[in-house]
Write a protein that holds these residues in place. Structure first.
Motif, short mmCIF file in Angstrom:
data_model
loop_
_atom_site.label_atom_id
_atom_site.label_comp_id
_atom_site.label_asym_id
_atom_site.label_seq_id
_atom_site.Cartn_x
_atom_site.Cartn_y
_atom_site.Cartn_z
N THR A 98 4.35 9.12 10.37
CA THR A 98 5.50 9.13 9.47
C THR A 98 5.58 7.76 8.79
N GLN A 99 5.77 7.77 7.48
CA GLN A 99 5.73 6.53 6.71
C GLN A 99 7.04 5.77 6.82
N VAL A 100 6.93 4.49 7.11
CA VAL A 100 8.08 3.59 7.09
C VAL A 100 7.79 2.50 6.06
N THR A 101 8.66 2.38 5.09
CA THR A 101 8.51 1.37 4.05
C THR A 101 9.77 0.51 4.03
N VAL A 102 9.55 -0.80 4.17
CA VAL A 102 10.67 -1.74 4.19
C VAL A 102 10.55 -2.64 2.97
N SER A 103 11.52 -2.58 2.11
CA SER A 103 11.50 -3.42 0.91
C SER A 103 12.26 -4.71 1.19
N SER A 104 11.72 -5.79 0.64
CA SER A 104 12.36 -7.10 0.88
C SER A 104 13.27 -7.50 -0.26
#
Length: 125
Positions: A119-125
């Motif tokens: 499952t994709q986890v994307t964390v934007s800064s």
């Protein structure tokens, strides 16, 4: 045996997510469950592990104090609570199952016989 990971998404740095891994067809004597992740261009790396009977937990240094692995024994589900997410946590997260591990091998992906789809986890800064 089936492992079904879910709960990923797009969040901002500092946010939280909880991943779930629903299991079917597993027996749980001497069972370890693990969460691994793989970022683009990088090798799959250990995130957290759990001994099903007894609940012993193990963590990669990079996530200690931020991530918590747990399980619901009745529902046969493994969770990964991820707090204080950082951009470097961005990856596809996989749950996996193994038998007969000792503490020193919990982090070795080669020891896990069963894997979920990720499952994709994307964390934007």
């Amino acid at each position: 045996v089936q492992l079904q990971a879910s709960g990923g998404g797009l969040v901002q740095a500092g946010d939280s997510l909880r991943l779930s891994c629903a299991t079917s067809g597993l027996t749980f004597n001497s069972r370890h469950m693990g969460w691994f992740r793989q970022a683009p261009g990088k090798e799959r790396e250990f995130v957290a592990g759990l001994r099903w009977n007894g609940g012993n937990t193990y963590y990669a240094d990079s996530v200690k104090g931020r991530f918590t692995i747990s399980r619901d024994i009745a529902k046969k589900v493994v969770f990964l609570q991820m707090n204080s997410l950082r951009s470097e946590d961005t990856a596809v997260y996989y749950c996996a199952a193994a038998l007969g591990l000792i503490a020193s091998t919990v982090s070795d992906p080669g020891r896990y016989a069963h894997w979920g789809q990720g499952t994709q986890v994307t964390v934007s800064s």
